[in-house]
Design a protein around this motif. Structure first.
Motif, PDB file in Angstrom:
ATOM      1  N   VAL A  41      35.471  28.939  40.961  1.00 22.29           N
ATOM      2  CA  VAL A  41      35.050  30.309  41.250  1.00 22.29           C
ATOM      3  C   VAL A  41      36.144  30.984  42.066  1.00 22.29           C
ATOM      4  CG1 VAL A  41      33.331  31.761  42.380  1.00 22.29           C
ATOM      5  CG2 VAL A  41      32.610  29.671  41.198  1.00 22.29           C
ATOM      6  N   THR A  47      32.048  36.996  39.737  1.00 19.85           N
ATOM      7  CA  THR A  47      31.765  35.906  38.802  1.00 19.85           C
ATOM      8  C   THR A  47      30.283  35.975  38.437  1.00 19.85           C
ATOM      9  OG1 THR A  47      33.482  34.457  39.708  1.00 19.85           O
ATOM     10  CG2 THR A  47      31.701  33.410  38.476  1.00 19.85           C
ATOM     11  N   VAL A 205      29.235  36.323  43.523  1.00 12.88           N
ATOM     12  CA  VAL A 205      28.719  35.474  42.448  1.00 12.88           C
ATOM     13  C   VAL A 205      27.300  35.941  42.151  1.00 12.88           C
ATOM     14  CG1 VAL A 205      28.278  33.131  41.644  1.00 12.88           C
ATOM     15  CG2 VAL A 205      30.098  33.541  43.311  1.00 12.88           C
ATOM     16  N   ARG A 219      34.740  37.182  35.659  1.00 14.81           N
ATOM     17  CA  ARG A 219      34.642  35.852  35.058  1.00 14.81           C
ATOM     18  C   ARG A 219      33.184  35.609  34.713  1.00 14.81           C
ATOM     19  NH1 ARG A 219      37.360  30.225  37.034  1.00 14.81           N
ATOM     20  NH2 ARG A 219      39.090  31.262  36.000  1.00 14.81           N
ATOM     21  N   ASP A 233      37.305  34.624  31.073  1.00 15.40           N
ATOM     22  CA  ASP A 233      38.028  35.371  32.099  1.00 15.40           C
ATOM     23  C   ASP A 233      38.382  36.753  31.570  1.00 15.40           C
ATOM     24  OD1 ASP A 233      38.363  33.690  34.458  1.00 15.40           O
ATOM     25  OD2 ASP A 233      39.491  32.359  33.141  1.00 15.40           O
TER      26      ASP A 233
END
Length: 235
Positions: A41, A47, A205, A219, A233
């Motif tokens: 990560v 992400t 995240v 991502r 990505d």
């Protein structure tokens, strides 16, 4: 410095997962929630943990938030092998470096405090200070410092939750389906806030099956049935 073994992590990586597995043990027998997850990560940008309900997104987010210990594999955070940390060290690392935003906006805030008091309380929790008026302006919530939480829309409440993460100075922000209980207009406020956080070099995240959140990611880690299917990505 937290106890725990320091390990080599690639430059620009905040979490490094290797062969991660999580099992649960209900009366009916062992259930594998995550299996053989290997993922890096980045330490900035967004992400997204994407996948349908039951794919393991929320479980993986709990592992990253240091609330859940895996049954197998390793999790390093900022070069620290978290599996070697005791309870107190994990709690300190979570307090000092991580913030979590939950699905229900009100679960993220103290409802009897004003908007500005929520920001100050967040900063106080890590023994730092913040300027509520400055943060609220950045979040598009200027003028609401004296309001009660109930006076904010759901999207504004979630924006404030992310603002509390900023007030704490967290380098990593974890969010579990932050738009799932919001209407389209309120969800757009949250998406814009996430864009701002990414531009400020935070690692965000997000667990999501909302296509708007997935499109926002730098991502995308796609999960299904507790396994990692692919990593895309886009940065």
């Amino acid at each position: 410095m937290h106890d725990g073994e320091r390990v080599s992590a690639p430059a620009g990586t905040v979490f490094r997962l290797r062969d991660l597995g999580v099992d649960y043990h209900p009366p009916t027998g062992t259930v594998t929630a995550l299996d053989a997850i290997t993922l890096d990560v980045p330490d900035r940008g967004i992400t997204v943990l994407a996948g349908p309900s039951g794919s393991g997104k929320s479980t993986l987010l709990r592992v990253l938030g240091l609330f859940e210990r895996p049954a197998r594999g390793t999790v390093t955070f900022g070069g620290t092998d978290t599996g070697r940390l005791g309870h107190a060290a994990r709690r300190a690392l979570r307090r000092d470096r991580l913030s979590q935003v939950f699905q229900n906006p009100l679960d993220n805030l103290v409802d009897y405090l004003t908007v500005a008091e929520n920001l100050r309380a967040a900063a106080d929790s890590v023994r730092t200070r913040c300027e509520p008026a400055e943060l609220l302006e950045q979040l598009g919530l200027d003028g609401t410092g004296g309001w009660r939480i109930s006076a904010l829309s759901g999207g504004q409440q979630q924006r404030l939750a992310f603002g509390c993460a900023l007030a704490r100075g967290s380098s990593v922000i974890l969010a579990d389906e932050p738009t799932s209980q919001l209407d389209d207009g309120s969800a757009e406020l949250v998406l814009e806030t996430l864009r701002v956080l990414a531009e400020r070099d935070h690692a965000v995240v997000v667990a999501a099956h909302d296509d708007r959140l997935i499109r926002l990611g730098d991502r995308i880690a796609r999960l299904r049935g507790g396994t990692l299917q692919e990593v895309e990505d886009r940065a």
